[in-house]
Design an enzyme around this catalytic site. Structure first.
Site, PDB file in Angstrom:
ATOM      1  N   GLU A  78       0.822  -1.213   0.000  1.00  7.70           N
ATOM      2  CA  GLU A  78       0.000   0.000   0.000  1.00  7.70           C
ATOM      3  C   GLU A  78       0.857   1.266   0.000  1.00  7.70           C
ATOM      4  O   GLU A  78       1.603   1.519   0.957  1.00  7.70           O
ATOM      5  CB  GLU A  78      -0.928   0.003   1.218  1.00  7.70           C
ATOM      6  N   LYS A 256      -7.607  -0.228  11.666  1.00  4.12           N
ATOM      7  CA  LYS A 256      -6.964  -0.648  10.408  1.00  4.12           C
ATOM      8  C   LYS A 256      -5.734   0.225  10.165  1.00  4.12           C
ATOM      9  O   LYS A 256      -4.681  -0.248   9.719  1.00  4.12           O
ATOM     10  CB  LYS A 256      -7.965  -0.542   9.248  1.00  4.12           C
TER      11      LYS A 256
END
Ligand code: HMG
Length: 415
Positions: A78, A256
């Site tokens: 990511e 998260k």
């Protein structure tokens, strides 16, 4: 069942690859890509191996814990995660992060059906030392490393089911195999002694005995952004933290963000991130409501953050020993023990969370995240490495860059 797949695992690598290629109608180029990323060690590590699956590995900078500066290896696909981890670490570095391992035990349970609870409780209490001995003798090497069975408790789950909970000091290992071996030995012993009916014996990933806590203070000057004063940003971050205590929907995203950092570093060190994930989310829901794991509060001196969570990891054994990169990453971080690694993982989680919250409550996540995401957008839509700088520069001029924009820019470039 299609017999073609029977005993698939007993076929050679080439036979397996040929079967997959045929079933999926892969091109020669695709088959070649799978076959060239084929390391013999990985072929032995898992079953039905097809290919290595490389993920990018980088380092976050600026993390200071208990006065020591760390480089943090992170494996993630990511964009912006490593930038944000470095950014959050930098904001926390002025005062440094304090970290402490609260406890480091691995727990397991023996589930019994139809046992007489009172009789079992009396027996376990009276024979605690012998139970520990049975456990330790099943894995004597744990004693050499200073670990071993530490605690036993018994819980009535229902009129039918009872759980015997064993807590073990795993030394520097994660301890999953260790505790499972011990539990099976104790189960056998209990069956011999009391003729009990054992439903199962297995570690629990509810790792509430593997807790670490970190805290840090960010000065107001570090937080100022655009027209917003540092104090205003601090208050907004504290508000965001409060919302994560109130609302499970927000808490899930908040956590998260924390796990963006913890997982990436845990993977880099060769740890079982599923064990960490399940432990962390169960811990976040321990009050009966799922809540944010970190809390931020404004004080006279700045923004104070705190994060306590379970990090069940090992410093030796398992994939930490199998992957040469995991060992190199331990060296890059200059880690010396499982406890120190727990502190580092929690600290990078706190830093990651701070950076995400600051972005969210000031300019929004898209500016920083998306500007780094543009490279993946360009690559996903066919830009080559040499075209990337020009494509990204053009995409930055577009308000909401899309796949269509990349294609348009590439068309122009390639004319
Ligand atoms: P910025 O304000 O433009 O950064 O932030 P800066 O130029 O002031 O740089 C500050 C420091 O950040 C740098 O210090 C670097 O350490 C680091 P320096 O070395 O210059 O002295 N840094 C970088 N490191 C590597 N590569 C880079 C880079 N840029 C800065 N390119 C930044 C830009 C993206 C860091 C900032 O906007 C940010 O932290 N955003 C948060 C991004 C994020 O959280 N991404 C994760 C994905 S979103 C998500 O999944 C989680 C979320 O949903 C969680 C939640 O909701 O709570 C958001």
């Amino acid at each position: 069942m299609n017999s073609k797949w029977q005993h698939f695992y007993q076929k050679t690598y080439q036979e397996r690859l040929a079967l997959i290629a045929e079933a999926a109608d892969l091109t020669a180029k695709e088959v070649n890509q799978l076959a060239t990323q084929n390391s013999p060690a990985n072929n032995q590590l898992i079953e039905n191996f097809v290919s290595d699956y490389p993920l990018p590995s980088g380092v976050a900078t600026n993390l200071v814990i208990n006065g020591k500066t760390y480089l943090v290896p992170m494996v993630t696909e990511e964009p912006s995660v490593i930038a944000a981890a470095s950014n959050g670490s930098q904001m926390l570095a002025v005062n440094g992060i304090s970290a402490r391992v609260i406890s480091r035990l691995i727990d397991g349970q023996i589930i019994l059906k139809g046992a007489n609870f009172d009789q079992l409780e009396t027996f376990v209490t009276a024979n605690r030392q012998q139970l520990f001995e049975v456990a330790n003798q099943s894995h004597p090497s744990v004693l050499k490393h200073g670990g071993g069975a530490q605690r036993v408790a018994i819980r009535k789950l229902s009129t039918q089911f009872t759980s015997i909970d064993l807590s073990v000091d795993p030394g520097e290992a994660m301890g999953a195999n260790l505790v499972n071996t011990m539990l099976e030995a104790v189960s056998g012993w209990l069956k011999d002694q009391l003729a009990v009916n054992v439903t199962m014996a297995i570690l629990t990933n509810f790792a509430a005995d593997s807790l670490v806590t970190v805290s840090g203070l960010v000065s107001f000057e570090q937080l100022a952004k655009g027209s917003l004063s540092g104090k205003a940003v601090a208050q907004r971050i504290a508000d965001a933290s409060q919302v994560a205590q109130l609302d499970p929907r927000r808490a899930t995203t908040h956590n998260k963000g924390i796990m963006n950092g913890i997982d990436a570093a845990a993977v880099a060190f060769g740890n079982d991130w599923r064990a960490i994930e399940s432990a962390v989310h169960a811990y976040a829901a321990r009050s009966g409501q799922y809540r944010g794991l970190s809390q931020w509060q404004v004080s006279d001196r700045g923004l104070a953050g705190k994060l306590t969570l379970p990090i069940p990891i090992g410093f030796v054994g398992g994939a930490t020993s199998v992957f040469p990169l995991a060992k190199i990453n331990q060296r890059i971080a200059k880690l010396t023990s499982a406890g120190e690694e727990m502190q580092l993982l929690a600290a990078i989680g706190l830093a990651q969370n701070l950076a995400a919250l600051k972005a969210l409550v000031t300019e929004g996540i898209q500016r920083g995240h998306m500007s780094l995401q543009l490279k993946s957008l360009a690559m996903a839509n066919g830009a080559t490495e040499s075209e990337l700088p020009q494509v990204v520069a053009e995409l930055k001029k577009v308000a909401h860059a899309s796949a269509g924009d990349v294609k348009q820019i590439l068309k122009q470039l390639r004319r």
